[in-house]
Design an enzyme around this catalytic site. Structure first.
Site, PDB file in Angstrom:
ATOM      1  CG  ASN A   7      -2.136   0.816   0.953  1.00 18.03           C
ATOM      2  OD1 ASN A   7      -1.876   2.011   0.351  1.00 18.03           O
ATOM      3  ND2 ASN A   7      -3.288   0.732   1.735  1.00 18.03           N
ATOM      4  CG  ASP A   8       1.556   3.346   3.569  1.00 18.66           C
ATOM      5  OD1 ASP A   8       0.752   3.693   3.096  1.00 18.66           O
ATOM      6  OD2 ASP A   8       1.887   2.966   4.938  1.00 18.66           O
ATOM      7  CB  VAL A   9       6.033   0.368  -0.863  1.00 16.36           C
ATOM      8  CG1 VAL A   9       6.413   0.220   0.770  1.00 16.36           C
ATOM      9  CG2 VAL A   9       5.228  -0.921  -1.549  1.00 16.36           C
TER      10      VAL A   9
END
Lengths: 98, 455
Positions: free
Chosen positions: B381-383
């Site tokens: 997700n964040d990456v």
């Protein structure tokens, strides 16, 4: 007794060694290496054994006992986990060769 | 006997260094842990012969309890839970160093103030690493869901740390190493470890665990000086330095300084102010996703923590083979901090027998996304959040990401519409070329494989 500047020299050389030894590690091995270095500081076990071995009072024995128990956990757990992780690298490598 | 012990410790120290050296290359890594392991065995066994020791029964029982419990838990734990186990074992080592210091301080016969200071320093570092690692373990194990933050937290932490130093200073000044001051000193050190770790979010946990690993090493090295134990000095210091380097590598990969991780406020404010994201979430069904992948030329798979949670790595490997059989080029893009530890994804994919020459890291793969037909994001997700590039307001702004949004099509396998670990909205999911495939990572991958096979 290791004292004064000798102690400092040992400290410095060991620190550089640690830095150099892993300076070219591929990302793929970061987790196993962290786990492996976690295992290596399990050497605290020998210190805890000596501390407990020389404990005289009940309080010292109790603390020493927990020290040895925790340190043994560090050493054994660190080894088992690292070994399990690296086991997988072996199988992946073996298959690549074929 | 003394000479024999020294020789054994010398041997152990050498084996540790050679072992670590071997562990830093995939070809020799397995031999490395064996070398280090035999060093540990030699050192431990010979320590039983240390002169003037008592309490052998207690010692053996303690080793048996700690060793068996750790052996059992280490064997049993799922690969996905490795990071928290490392945190736990590391905390135990810190506790061990703290306990050594406590016993030595209670005995109180120090040759000089220098050794007393070292003992206190080791106690401080070991205790912080102990309580901090336990909190890190609890967080990753899911026992503690949200980072705990309150007003003036960093100031309070700073005060507690200063008080711990003051208590230590007082012990040195008065020479009363076994009094109430020692109790207060340990209590403050332990409290500092807890409070320091509580506000740190899960996304920063790899850096934190690595840092505590280095700290435990340092504590062990320092206590080694106190006990005049060369094996501890060398092994501890080597790990302290290696761990510090590893921590830096990780922090750099996340584009954050270690100071930021410790004193920053990752994901602090967005409970209140939501970023608004243009576009909408566009679901896709498995059949369409299968067709999209089956007729692609180049596919990149981006795994994240969700793959670990869903235990989907074996299915992912199967999917890779299905695609390879169709002549499709399949690569894996591994973000350095995907998952909960650096290299977490590599370990999982290695477990599933994905050849490591198919794994590419951030720098190698980022240029290839524009030429890629389909990117399959599973549990990351964040990456992959383009806001890290585009939105300076975003808490993850500046973090290097995989430029997945530049691919022609992106399929995201995701369990629900929730946010990532950092709690940030992901603009990728709303992009025009992105399609959401809702479901469990393992189940959905299985269905994808079936869908592709039927074509």
């Amino acid at each position: 007794m290791i004292e004064g500047f000798t102690a400092l020299y040992i400290f410095m050389l060991a620190a550089f060694t640690g830095y150099e030894v892993i300076s070219r590690v591929p990302v793929i091995l970061h987790t196993p290496l962290m786990s492996g270095s976690n295992f290596v500081h399990g050497i605290v076990l020998v210190g805890a054994m000596v501390a407990l071995g020389h404990a005289d009072t009940t309080l010292e024995r109790v603390i020493g006992f927990f020290g040895v128990m925790l340190s043994a956990g560090n050493a054994v757990g660190g080894y088992v986990v690292t070994e399990r992780m690296l086991e997988m690298f072996k199988s992946s490598k073996g298959r690549d060769k074929r | 006997m003394d000479t024999v012990i020294e020789i054994c410790y010398f041997l152990a120290a050498m084996l540790f260094i050679l072992g670590l050296k071997r562990m830093s290359s995939p070809l020799t890594a397995r031999a490395g842990i064996l070398w280090a392991g035999s060093g540990m065995l030699v050192a431990t066994l010979i320590t039983f012969f240390w002169p003037g020791m008592e309490n052998y029964l207690l010692m053996t029982v303690a080793i048996a309890i700690g060793g068996v419990a750790a052996w059992w838990s280490g064997r049993k734990v799922a690969m996905t839970n490795m990071p928290q186990m490392i945190a736990l074992y590391n905390g135990m080592g810190g506790g061990g160093a703290g306990a050594i210091a406590a016993v030595e301080l209670l005995k109180g016969d120090f040759h000089s103030d220098a050794f007393l200071t070292l003992a206190l320093l080791g106690a401080l570092i070991g205790s912080v690493s102990f309580s901090g690692s336990i909190i890190a373990f609890a967080k990753l194990q899911g026992l503690m869901k949200r980072p705990l933050r309150f007003a003036f937290q960093h100031h309070i932490n700073l005060v507690i740390f200063a008080l711990a130093l003051a208590a230590g200073g007082l012990i040195i000044k008065t020479g009363d190493t076994a009094g109430i001051g020692l109790l207060i000193f340990f209590a403050l050190a332990l409290a500092f470890g807890v409070l320091k770790t509580l506000p740190i979010g899960g996304a920063d946990m790899p850096v934190v665990i690595s840092l505590y690993n280095a700290l435990t090493g340092l504590a062990v090295g320092v206590e080694g000086f106190v006990l005049d134990n060369a094996a501890m000095i060398i092994a501890g210091t080597v790990v302290g330095a290696a761990g510090t380097l590893l921590t830096q590598l990780m922090a750099r990969a996340m584009n954050r300084s270690i100071g930021h991780v410790l004193f920053g406020s990752f994901g602090e404010e967005h409970g209140e102010e939501q970023e608004t994201v243009e576009g909408s979430l566009k679901p896709i069904d498995v059949t369409d996703a299968g067709i999209m992948m089956a007729y692609a030329e180049r596919v990149i798979i981006v795994p994240g923590y969700g793959m670990a949670v869903a235990q989907a790595q074996h299915k992912i490997k199967e999917l890779m083979h299905v695609l390879l059989d169709r002549g499709i080029d399949v690569k894996f893009a591994i973000h350095p901090v995907a998952g909960r530890m650096p290299g977490h994804m590599n370990v999982l994919l290695a477990e599933a027998d994905v050849p490591y020459d198919r794994l590419y890291d951030l720098d190698e793969i980022n240029a290839q996304f524009p030429q890629t037909d389909v990117v399959l994001v599973i549990g990351a997700n964040d990456v992959v959040n383009p806001m890290a590039r585009s939105n300076p307001e975003s808490p993850i702004y500046g973090m290097p990401i995989l430029n997945v949004d530049q691919a022609r099509n992106v399929i995201i396998i995701k369990r629900g519409q929730g946010k990532g670990f950092s709690g940030v909205e992901n603009a990728l999911f709303y992009a025009d070329n992105a399609r959401m495939l809702y479901g469990d990572g393992q189940g959905m991958t299985g269905e994808l494989i079936q869908a592709i096979k039927q074509l």
